[in-house]
Design a protein around this motif. Structure first.
Motif, PDB file in Angstrom:
ATOM      1  N   THR A 266       0.846  -1.193   0.000  1.00  0.00           N
ATOM      2  CA  THR A 266       0.000   0.000   0.000  1.00  0.00           C
ATOM      3  C   THR A 266       0.880   1.242   0.000  1.00  0.00           C
ATOM      4  O   THR A 266       1.747   1.401   0.866  1.00  0.00           O
ATOM      5  CB  THR A 266      -0.927   0.001   1.224  1.00  0.00           C
ATOM      6  N   LEU A 267       0.655   2.108  -0.984  1.00  0.00           N
ATOM      7  CA  LEU A 267       1.356   3.394  -1.081  1.00  0.00           C
ATOM      8  C   LEU A 267       0.304   4.489  -1.102  1.00  0.00           C
ATOM      9  O   LEU A 267      -0.284   4.778  -2.140  1.00  0.00           O
ATOM     10  CB  LEU A 267       2.200   3.471  -2.358  1.00  0.00           C
ATOM     11  N   GLY A 268       0.030   5.064   0.012  1.00  0.00           N
ATOM     12  CA  GLY A 268      -1.028   6.061   0.109  1.00  0.00           C
ATOM     13  C   GLY A 268      -2.373   5.408  -0.140  1.00  0.00           C
ATOM     14  O   GLY A 268      -2.768   4.472   0.556  1.00  0.00           O
ATOM     15  N   ASP A 269      -3.083   5.895  -1.149  1.00  0.00           N
ATOM     16  CA  ASP A 269      -4.373   5.293  -1.516  1.00  0.00           C
ATOM     17  C   ASP A 269      -4.214   4.149  -2.520  1.00  0.00           C
ATOM     18  O   ASP A 269      -5.167   3.416  -2.779  1.00  0.00           O
ATOM     19  CB  ASP A 269      -5.292   6.363  -2.122  1.00  0.00           C
ATOM     20  N   ALA A 270      -3.041   4.021  -3.098  1.00  0.00           N
ATOM     21  CA  ALA A 270      -2.814   2.996  -4.134  1.00  0.00           C
ATOM     22  C   ALA A 270      -2.396   1.676  -3.503  1.00  0.00           C
ATOM     23  O   ALA A 270      -1.705   1.638  -2.488  1.00  0.00           O
ATOM     24  CB  ALA A 270      -1.740   3.467  -5.105  1.00  0.00           C
ATOM     25  N   GLN A 271      -2.837   0.594  -4.136  1.00  0.00           N
ATOM     26  CA  GLN A 271      -2.439  -0.743  -3.705  1.00  0.00           C
ATOM     27  C   GLN A 271      -1.752  -1.452  -4.865  1.00  0.00           C
ATOM     28  O   GLN A 271      -2.314  -1.552  -5.955  1.00  0.00           O
ATOM     29  CB  GLN A 271      -3.653  -1.556  -3.270  1.00  0.00           C
ATOM     30  N   LEU A 272      -0.545  -1.918  -4.638  1.00  0.00           N
ATOM     31  CA  LEU A 272       0.186  -2.706  -5.624  1.00  0.00           C
ATOM     32  C   LEU A 272      -0.004  -4.179  -5.266  1.00  0.00           C
ATOM     33  O   LEU A 272       0.465  -4.634  -4.227  1.00  0.00           O
ATOM     34  CB  LEU A 272       1.668  -2.326  -5.618  1.00  0.00           C
ATOM     35  N   LYS A 273      -0.715  -4.909  -6.144  1.00  0.00           N
ATOM     36  CA  LYS A 273      -1.068  -6.306  -5.843  1.00  0.00           C
ATOM     37  C   LYS A 273      -0.144  -7.249  -6.606  1.00  0.00           C
ATOM     38  O   LYS A 273      -0.443  -7.706  -7.708  1.00  0.00           O
ATOM     39  CB  LYS A 273      -2.533  -6.563  -6.205  1.00  0.00           C
ATOM     40  N   PHE A 274       0.985  -7.523  -5.993  1.00  0.00           N
ATOM     41  CA  PHE A 274       1.965  -8.404  -6.626  1.00  0.00           C
ATOM     42  C   PHE A 274       1.450  -9.842  -6.715  1.00  0.00           C
ATOM     43  O   PHE A 274       1.786 -10.576  -7.638  1.00  0.00           O
ATOM     44  CB  PHE A 274       3.295  -8.346  -5.860  1.00  0.00           C
ATOM     45  N   GLY A 275       0.634 -10.252  -5.774  1.00  0.00           N
ATOM     46  CA  GLY A 275       0.063 -11.602  -5.808  1.00  0.00           C
ATOM     47  C   GLY A 275      -0.824 -11.806  -7.018  1.00  0.00           C
ATOM     48  O   GLY A 275      -0.812 -12.877  -7.636  1.00  0.00           O
ATOM     49  N   ALA A 276      -1.585 -10.775  -7.392  1.00  0.00           N
ATOM     50  CA  ALA A 276      -2.436 -10.874  -8.581  1.00  0.00           C
ATOM     51  C   ALA A 276      -1.594 -11.024  -9.836  1.00  0.00           C
ATOM     52  O   ALA A 276      -1.939 -11.794 -10.743  1.00  0.00           O
ATOM     53  CB  ALA A 276      -3.341  -9.648  -8.681  1.00  0.00           C
ATOM     54  N   VAL A 277      -0.463 -10.311  -9.888  1.00  0.00           N
ATOM     55  CA  VAL A 277       0.432 -10.418 -11.047  1.00  0.00           C
ATOM     56  C   VAL A 277       1.043 -11.817 -11.104  1.00  0.00           C
ATOM     57  O   VAL A 277       1.113 -12.435 -12.171  1.00  0.00           O
ATOM     58  CB  VAL A 277       1.533  -9.330 -10.987  1.00  0.00           C
ATOM     59  N   ILE A 278       1.467 -12.315  -9.964  1.00  0.00           N
ATOM     60  CA  ILE A 278       2.029 -13.671  -9.925  1.00  0.00           C
ATOM     61  C   ILE A 278       0.976 -14.689 -10.357  1.00  0.00           C
ATOM     62  O   ILE A 278       1.268 -15.628 -11.110  1.00  0.00           O
ATOM     63  CB  ILE A 278       2.574 -13.986  -8.514  1.00  0.00           C
ATOM     64  N   GLY A 279      -0.277 -14.510  -9.915  1.00  0.00           N
ATOM     65  CA  GLY A 279      -1.361 -15.404 -10.334  1.00  0.00           C
ATOM     66  C   GLY A 279      -1.591 -15.355 -11.835  1.00  0.00           C
ATOM     67  O   GLY A 279      -1.805 -16.390 -12.479  1.00  0.00           O
ATOM     68  N   ALA A 280      -1.524 -14.157 -12.427  1.00  0.00           N
ATOM     69  CA  ALA A 280      -1.699 -14.024 -13.874  1.00  0.00           C
ATOM     70  C   ALA A 280      -0.557 -14.702 -14.626  1.00  0.00           C
ATOM     71  O   ALA A 280      -0.773 -15.357 -15.653  1.00  0.00           O
ATOM     72  CB  ALA A 280      -1.797 -12.551 -14.259  1.00  0.00           C
ATOM     73  N   VAL A 281       0.662 -14.562 -14.100  1.00  0.00           N
ATOM     74  CA  VAL A 281       1.817 -15.212 -14.739  1.00  0.00           C
ATOM     75  C   VAL A 281       1.672 -16.732 -14.662  1.00  0.00           C
ATOM     76  O   VAL A 281       1.924 -17.446 -15.641  1.00  0.00           O
ATOM     77  CB  VAL A 281       3.135 -14.742 -14.091  1.00  0.00           C
TER      78      VAL A 281
END
Length: 134
Positions: free
Chosen positions: A59-74
């Motif tokens: 979480t960066l301020g209001d933004a959320q970086l979802k690395f798990g979703a990217v790994i799931g897509a890969v």
């Protein structure tokens, strides 16, 4: 006007495109079914994939970086690519190699159409035969 439409519809490339589209849709259904019904349950059992989209969130301020979703897509991409390769591409390439090796060995299937080389060979043999006569 109707003749032009008929000519457009029965042109070879339009028919080929329609067949390719229908086969592509059927192909997509097969690959999707294999991924969803075989591989995704295996991933869910091994990695708790139901929560993979919500894991590794930064979480960066209001933004959320979802690395798990990217790994799931890969992972999903790799599974789809593997299914396509091992179930479709590899067997078709093996069949082509087998047919090519049979052709190189001189084995001709009975229903195989004559190739240009076959016809030219026949013409050469007939010309040679006719020139040999006294």
């Amino acid at each position: 006007m109707l003749k032009g439409f008929k000519d457009f519809i029965v042109r070879g490339n339009v028919i080929d495109l329609a067949v390719a589209f229908v086969v592509g849709v059927a192909f997509t259904a097969v690959v999707t079914s294999i991924v969803e019904n075989i591989f995704n349950p295996l991933i869910a059992a091994a990695f708790d994939a139901d929560s993979l989209d919500n894991s590794l969130v930064l979480t960066l301020g209001d933004a959320q970086l979802k690395f798990g979703a990217v790994i799931g897509a890969v992972i999903t991409f790799l599974i789809v690519a593997a299914v396509v390769y091992f179930i479709f591409v590899l067997p078709i390439n093996k069949m082509k190699e087998h047919a090519e090796s049979r052709r190189k060995a001189g084995v001709v299937e009975e229903d195989a159409p004559a190739t240009e080389i076959d016809v030219l060979t026949e013409i050469r043999d007939l010309l040679a035969k006719n020139n040999m006569r006294p």
